[in-house]
Design a protein around this motif. Structure first.
Motif, PDB file in Angstrom:
ATOM      1  N   ARG A  98       0.868  -1.177   0.000  1.00 21.96           N
ATOM      2  CA  ARG A  98       0.000   0.000   0.000  1.00 21.96           C
ATOM      3  C   ARG A  98       0.901   1.222   0.000  1.00 21.96           C
ATOM      4  O   ARG A  98       1.865   1.293   0.769  1.00 21.96           O
ATOM      5  CB  ARG A  98      -0.909   0.001   1.222  1.00 21.96           C
ATOM      6  CG  ARG A  98      -1.931   1.133   1.279  1.00 21.96           C
ATOM      7  CD  ARG A  98      -2.927   0.886   2.424  1.00 21.96           C
ATOM      8  NE  ARG A  98      -3.940   1.935   2.498  1.00 21.96           N
ATOM      9  CZ  ARG A  98      -3.843   3.022   3.259  1.00 21.96           C
ATOM     10  NH1 ARG A  98      -2.762   3.189   4.022  1.00 21.96           N
ATOM     11  NH2 ARG A  98      -4.798   3.923   3.270  1.00 21.96           N
ATOM     12  N   SER A  99       0.602   2.183  -0.874  1.00 20.71           N
ATOM     13  CA  SER A  99       1.467   3.347  -0.976  1.00 20.71           C
ATOM     14  C   SER A  99       0.630   4.588  -1.258  1.00 20.71           C
ATOM     15  O   SER A  99      -0.595   4.514  -1.416  1.00 20.71           O
ATOM     16  CB  SER A  99       2.525   3.142  -2.067  1.00 20.71           C
ATOM     17  OG  SER A  99       3.526   4.141  -2.006  1.00 20.71           O
ATOM     18  N   THR A 100       1.301   5.725  -1.319  1.00 22.23           N
ATOM     19  CA  THR A 100       0.621   6.993  -1.537  1.00 22.23           C
ATOM     20  C   THR A 100       1.476   7.888  -2.408  1.00 22.23           C
ATOM     21  O   THR A 100       2.601   7.542  -2.775  1.00 22.23           O
ATOM     22  CB  THR A 100       0.325   7.685  -0.188  1.00 22.23           C
ATOM     23  OG1 THR A 100      -0.503   8.842  -0.414  1.00 22.23           O
ATOM     24  CG2 THR A 100       1.611   8.107   0.508  1.00 22.23           C
ATOM     25  N   SER A 101       0.950   9.040  -2.751  1.00 22.35           N
ATOM     26  CA  SER A 101       1.719  10.008  -3.521  1.00 22.35           C
ATOM     27  C   SER A 101       2.711  10.732  -2.616  1.00 22.35           C
ATOM     28  O   SER A 101       2.587  10.713  -1.380  1.00 22.35           O
ATOM     29  CB  SER A 101       0.773  11.014  -4.191  1.00 22.35           C
ATOM     30  OG  SER A 101      -0.089  11.586  -3.226  1.00 22.35           O
ATOM     31  N   VAL A 102       3.693  11.358  -3.223  1.00 20.56           N
ATOM     32  CA  VAL A 102       4.724  12.071  -2.463  1.00 20.56           C
ATOM     33  C   VAL A 102       4.872  13.491  -2.984  1.00 20.56           C
ATOM     34  O   VAL A 102       4.668  13.775  -4.168  1.00 20.56           O
ATOM     35  CB  VAL A 102       6.091  11.349  -2.534  1.00 20.56           C
ATOM     36  CG1 VAL A 102       6.035  10.008  -1.824  1.00 20.56           C
ATOM     37  CG2 VAL A 102       6.553  11.169  -3.982  1.00 20.56           C
ATOM     38  N   PRO A 123      20.537  14.078  -5.154  1.00 20.04           N
ATOM     39  CA  PRO A 123      20.916  14.248  -3.747  1.00 20.04           C
ATOM     40  C   PRO A 123      20.218  15.396  -3.024  1.00 20.04           C
ATOM     41  O   PRO A 123      19.986  15.301  -1.810  1.00 20.04           O
ATOM     42  CB  PRO A 123      22.430  14.489  -3.810  1.00 20.04           C
ATOM     43  CG  PRO A 123      22.859  13.843  -5.083  1.00 20.04           C
ATOM     44  CD  PRO A 123      21.726  14.039  -6.035  1.00 20.04           C
ATOM     45  N   ASP A 124      19.858  16.470  -3.731  1.00 22.39           N
ATOM     46  CA  ASP A 124      19.297  17.626  -3.025  1.00 22.39           C
ATOM     47  C   ASP A 124      17.775  17.663  -3.057  1.00 22.39           C
ATOM     48  O   ASP A 124      17.164  18.696  -2.783  1.00 22.39           O
ATOM     49  CB  ASP A 124      19.869  18.929  -3.589  1.00 22.39           C
ATOM     50  CG  ASP A 124      19.507  19.159  -5.051  1.00 22.39           C
ATOM     51  OD1 ASP A 124      19.137  18.175  -5.724  1.00 22.39           O
ATOM     52  OD2 ASP A 124      19.603  20.308  -5.510  1.00 22.39           O
ATOM     53  N   LEU A 125      17.139  16.529  -3.359  1.00 20.90           N
ATOM     54  CA  LEU A 125      15.683  16.464  -3.322  1.00 20.90           C
ATOM     55  C   LEU A 125      15.211  15.530  -2.220  1.00 20.90           C
ATOM     56  O   LEU A 125      15.896  14.580  -1.849  1.00 20.90           O
ATOM     57  CB  LEU A 125      15.119  15.979  -4.665  1.00 20.90           C
ATOM     58  CG  LEU A 125      15.356  16.867  -5.892  1.00 20.90           C
ATOM     59  CD1 LEU A 125      14.595  16.313  -7.090  1.00 20.90           C
ATOM     60  CD2 LEU A 125      14.965  18.311  -5.632  1.00 20.90           C
ATOM     61  N   VAL A 126      14.026  15.806  -1.701  1.00 25.61           N
ATOM     62  CA  VAL A 126      13.423  14.956  -0.677  1.00 25.61           C
ATOM     63  C   VAL A 126      11.971  14.689  -1.066  1.00 25.61           C
ATOM     64  O   VAL A 126      11.271  15.574  -1.571  1.00 25.61           O
ATOM     65  CB  VAL A 126      13.497  15.619   0.723  1.00 25.61           C
ATOM     66  CG1 VAL A 126      12.783  16.974   0.733  1.00 25.61           C
ATOM     67  CG2 VAL A 126      12.934  14.707   1.798  1.00 25.61           C
ATOM     68  N   ALA A 127      11.514  13.452  -0.867  1.00 21.99           N
ATOM     69  CA  ALA A 127      10.140  13.051  -1.184  1.00 21.99           C
ATOM     70  C   ALA A 127       9.401  12.714   0.106  1.00 21.99           C
ATOM     71  O   ALA A 127       9.827  11.829   0.858  1.00 21.99           O
ATOM     72  CB  ALA A 127      10.141  11.847  -2.124  1.00 21.99           C
ATOM     73  N   THR A 128       8.314  13.406   0.370  1.00 18.38           N
ATOM     74  CA  THR A 128       7.538  13.226   1.603  1.00 18.38           C
ATOM     75  C   THR A 128       6.176  12.617   1.286  1.00 18.38           C
ATOM     76  O   THR A 128       5.411  13.195   0.498  1.00 18.38           O
ATOM     77  CB  THR A 128       7.332  14.582   2.314  1.00 18.38           C
ATOM     78  OG1 THR A 128       8.602  15.161   2.610  1.00 18.38           O
ATOM     79  CG2 THR A 128       6.541  14.394   3.603  1.00 18.38           C
ATOM     80  N   PRO A 129       5.844  11.460   1.877  1.00 17.12           N
ATOM     81  CA  PRO A 129       4.527  10.853   1.627  1.00 17.12           C
ATOM     82  C   PRO A 129       3.392  11.768   2.080  1.00 17.12           C
ATOM     83  O   PRO A 129       3.469  12.402   3.146  1.00 17.12           O
ATOM     84  CB  PRO A 129       4.571   9.572   2.476  1.00 17.12           C
ATOM     85  CG  PRO A 129       6.031   9.273   2.623  1.00 17.12           C
ATOM     86  CD  PRO A 129       6.704  10.603   2.715  1.00 17.12           C
TER      87      PRO A 129
END
Length: 283
Positions: free
Chosen positions: A119-123, A214-220
């Motif tokens: 089960r997953s979601t968008s980020v 490297p300089d990006l972050v993905a938050t659910p």
């Protein structure tokens, strides 16, 4: 008929052993797959160029799960390749060119779904250490003046309208042939370059491509309310009526869930439990 890309909004996939082996490797697999078209091989239909899900080189996480399933069944793995586009079901499972498709949203017609294997979601993807780092909901006031990348026709678009963010949004194509276009990678490049302030992608895709910068972050995104669902259960899709095959696949998922989670986590897929809590996976 909608394919999985349309349902998820764009975040919305081998050599055969000597025939002499089939007589003894097919018997145990056939015990619970009496309605399966092919018992001598695991026939999978997948997109030939849809990383990180699948490709012809076998590099996607669906490829790795297919290999794990073939090993569990004790049969060779063979593919039929077809782009995730209109007519996918009709040209694959519907025409009996294969016996399973991975990554099908629970409840998607006309498939018969197995139990969910994740089960997953968008980020939300932003610059690490930037002014939007730490934002975990599209309702955050910090996004009021932001230019946000959004997949056209996706659930995210509904929330951008709801929160008054669509006027400055940049749309990216929904259904494309990934052999020639990659809207997700285009969006990632735009966030990196500053052409847009943030982007929203289906987690299994966004998490993978964001991890390469490297300089990006993905938050659910698990806090959105009042609109379409953002989190989905993903299943193996098979033909309606193949109940014995469904039971066999459910047994595989239950027995191998930990290994499946490790495969998914290695591709930076955000995994959620039924309460929208992150699932921690030890590698």
């Amino acid at each position: 008929m909608r394919n999985r890309r349309a349902i998820l909004g764009g975040w919305p996939a081998a050599a055969i052993a000597a025939l002499g082996l089939a007589s003894w490797i097919a018997a145990p697999a056939a015990a619970q797959t009496s309605d399966l078209v092919s018992r001598a091989t695991l026939r999978v239909c997948a997109d030939p160029a849809d990383m990180p899900l699948s490709n012809e080189a076998g590099e996607g996480f669906e490829n790795k799960i297919a290999e794990l399933l073939a090993k569990d069944l004790g049969v060779p793995l063979v593919y039929t390749w077809f782009p995730q586009a209109t007519g996918f079901y009709r040209m694959t499972l519907g025409s009996k060119r294969c016996d399973v498709v991975f990554g099908v949203p629970s409840g998607a017609d006309p498939y018969l779904n197995t139990n969910a294997y994740f089960r997953s979601t968008s980020v939300l993807i932003v610059k690490k250490g930037g002014p939007l780092d730490g934002v975990d909901t599209l309702a955050d006031p910090k996004l009021k003046t932001a230019k946000i990348g959004v997949t056209a026709g996706s659930p995210t678009a509904s929330y951008l309208v709801q929160y008054g963010l669509m006027q400055k949004a940049k749309p990216y194509s929904l259904t494309v042939d990934r052999r020639y276009e990659s809207p997700a990678e285009e969006m990632i490049k735009d966030v990196e370059s500053g052409a847009i302030d943030a982007g929203v992608l289906w987690g299994p895709i966004g998490g993978y491509f964001a991890s390469k910068v490297p300089d990006l972050v993905a938050t659910p995104l698990v806090k959105e309310r009042g609109g379409p669902p953002m989190a989905y259960r993903l299943t193996f899709g098979i033909r309606p009526g193949e109940d014995n095959w469904k039971h066999r696949l459910n047994d595989f998922i239950k027995k191998n869930q930990s290994e499946i989670n490790r495969i998914l986590a290695s591709y930076h897929v955000p995994l959620l439990d039924e309460q929208d809590r992150p699932i921690e996976v030890s590698q």
